[in-house]
Scaffold this active site. Structure first.
Site, PDB file in Angstrom:
ATOM      1  CB  VAL A  42      -0.894  -0.022   1.263  1.00  0.00           C
ATOM      2  CG1 VAL A  42      -1.665   1.277   1.400  1.00  0.00           C
ATOM      3  CG2 VAL A  42      -1.818  -1.215   1.231  1.00  0.00           C
ATOM      4  CB  CYS A  43       1.157   4.146  -2.283  1.00  0.00           C
ATOM      5  SG  CYS A  43       1.946   5.773  -2.313  1.00  0.00           S
ATOM      6  CB  VAL A  44       3.683   5.387   2.818  1.00  0.00           C
ATOM      7  CG1 VAL A  44       4.750   6.079   1.975  1.00  0.00           C
ATOM      8  CG2 VAL A  44       3.554   6.078   4.170  1.00  0.00           C
TER       9      VAL A  44
ATOM     10  CB  ALA B 234      -1.839   4.771   2.868  1.00  0.00           C
TER      11      ALA B 234
END
Lengths: 130, 100, 130, 100, 130, 130
Positions: A77-79, A82
């Site tokens: 999941v892309c920080v 997110a």
């Protein structure tokens, strides 16, 4: 052959996550490899452990978690995406002083470099979006 | 190359841009709401027929069926595939370009 | 991140930008990928097609506390050069049907016709679509 | 009635459907990516000019400005409003129909 | 909920459905509003325009465990009658450009041309758009 | 005049929530009344207290919370849409046996009837979506 998958939309609103799941499953069942599934944009919302879909509907988040368990998938999941949208694991929540986290089992948070790396390492990158 | 189109040609410009700009010889896969482009009887039928001269055109059967259509409803020259066939298209055609 | 795995491999990456800015987040989050991706020393091209050409139109004017209340990120396109991202292409017909010329754009670009754009696409290893 | 269009006419069919089906005399407001329909020089200019004969056409200035355009860039016969003007349009025109 | 406040007021509600089913959730969640809304005894009309006409096409075929993995909700349109939701309209040109006729639809509808559809819209108090 | 607002998309991905906020603020500043803001579809994601947008960007969730506090707004999140997407308050979390909640201050969860009621009670319903 090594595949990488990018998912740009959240669960239920668009078919993107459903299509990505069905495609990923077919890749694995044919004996290919999934290098990584990268969740970007609203795609990060696929990682919430708080969803409660109706009993007679599919459970999109659990489907991803189960597939990851079965095939040892790397669900990233892309920080940055997110954080904008309120998708946090325990570490991120603690660091930001938030009182709760919501990330489901089987997903991990990391940077956009993981998407580029997937593009380099995999033989194919397939993008599912709106 | 494999070109993918997942939006209805009535709603969005994705199919038009795909057909205008894709390299000749590309495979083009219609899936999700994109499958409406591949069926007979719509105002896009002749355009798709023409496209089959330049491209190998496919439609995803599970998306057609979900929406009330069958393999025999697609335009002549368009092939249907299932998810396994989708995987083969990706494997066999080099880079994948999604017209989102 | 294990960037090292990618060392040595140079692939052709195309960022295909087809959406207008501000109405959706894709333009902004695409740019964030380009900036991170620049560290990987790949062969990068950016294509602006359809409403994507509006991303690089001059004179964007909005701030968090005025206008539509979103930050103007268009000046970031100007720093791409410093990241060695220098291959920016716009499609001729997309410009023409919008009544735009090179003078309307915030960065220097190469204008390509259909055939040139198709040729550019045909030589890519990885296409990231937004 | 007030008709609102928030999508680019190049990308989606919302503007076309709005102009085809809206009751004569409606006010039509372009905002968000919809404002591209209201500016001079695009391939939709003559269509919008024609629409101003049947509808009162507006474009939201903050959305125009964010995207690099100004009030003088809009087509003759199209008026610009700010959010306060948007509120007045809603108050003054009865039911609001959003062409999403 | 203080439904009582609304007692006595009868307004004309139009549900304007313009999106295809399954690709996005709007068709399904629009139907959920219609079903809940039926309890309020308002004067309700449903219009199917553009890709919205695909929502009521016959023979949808998918289940949570087959096909695209989403449940087929199209049969719910058939029970609208039991909720006294009986005014269903489709737009003529939307049908024609898709090559559809009344026989292709899962429920009886009235076909309206442009002018009739515009007249229907003009008499509404509230339009819910999906 | 009494306005009701419907928001169909989540924060950041689409401009819908931004436009709805700017419009709602303008309504209030002109001395009109906001009967209710109803969050439907992905719009429920505007209610997350876990978002961490970049420092130089707007904070969409906090903006809604602050506006609600200032004007005593009724911000309602659709329960069915929220459950699908993992948006829970403490009560919902407890009832469903979830170990966390994520709903921000100033929002409340309720049913679709609240949208219909808003349509009946308000003089105008304005829908913001994709």
């Amino acid at each position: 052959m090594k595949f990488a998958i990018q998912v740009n939309e959240g669960p239920y609103q668009h078919q993107a996550s459903d299509s990505a799941y069905q495609f990923t499953k077919a890749v694995l069942e044919k004996g290919h490899e999934i290098f990584r599934v990268f969740f970007y944009h609203d795609g990060v919302n696929n990682a919430s452990r708080l969803t409660i879909p109706p009993q007679d509907d599919r459970h999109i988040v659990n489907r991803w978690t189960d597939l990851a368990k079965q095939y040892n998938l790397d669900l990233v999941v892309c920080v940055a995406a997110a954080q904008r949208r309120g998708m946090l694991d325990d570490n991120e929540a603690k660091r930001a002083g938030k009182d709760a986290s919501n990330m489901a089992e089987g997903f991990r948070i990391s940077g956009l470099g993981q998407l580029i790396e997937a593009g380099i390492q995999a033989d194919r990158l397939v993008v599912f979006g709106d | 190359m494999l070109q993918t189109v997942n939006k209805s040609p009535f709603e969005k410009n994705a199919m038009q841009s795909c057909l205008r700009l894709s390299p000749q010889g590309s495979a083009v896969l219609f899936y999700e709401d994109g499958v409406y482009a591949a069926v007979k009887g719509t105002r896009f039928e002749s355009q798709i027929k023409e496209a089959t001269q330049q491209f190998s055109v496919y439609a995803l059967l599970p998306d057609l069926e979900a929406r009330g259509m069958r393999a025999e409803d697609v335009i002549d020259g368009v092939k249907t595939v299932d998810y396994s066939g989708f995987v083969d298209l990706v494997a066999d055609n080099g880079a994948v370009q999604a017209w989102l | 991140m294990d960037d090292m795995e990618g060392e040595g491999t140079i692939k052709k990456f195309l960022y295909l930008n087809r959406k207008a800015p501000y109405g959706t987040v894709y333009a902004l989050e695409s740019l964030e990928v380009v900036l991170i991706g620049a560290a990987f020393d790949q062969d990068v091209s950016l294509a602006f097609v359809d409403d994507g050409v509006y991303q690089i139109r001059k004179n964007h004017n909005t701030k968090v506390d005025s206008g539509i209340g979103m930050k103007d990120f268009s000046k970031t396109y100007r720093v791409l050069e410093d990241y060695d991202v220098e291959k920016l292409y716009v499609e001729k017909e997309s410009m023409e049907e919008r009544g735009l010329t090179k003078d309307d754009l915030i960065v220097p670009v190469e204008i390509m016709d259909r055939a040139q754009m198709a040729a550019l696409m045909a030589e890519q290893d990885v296409v990231l679509s937004f």
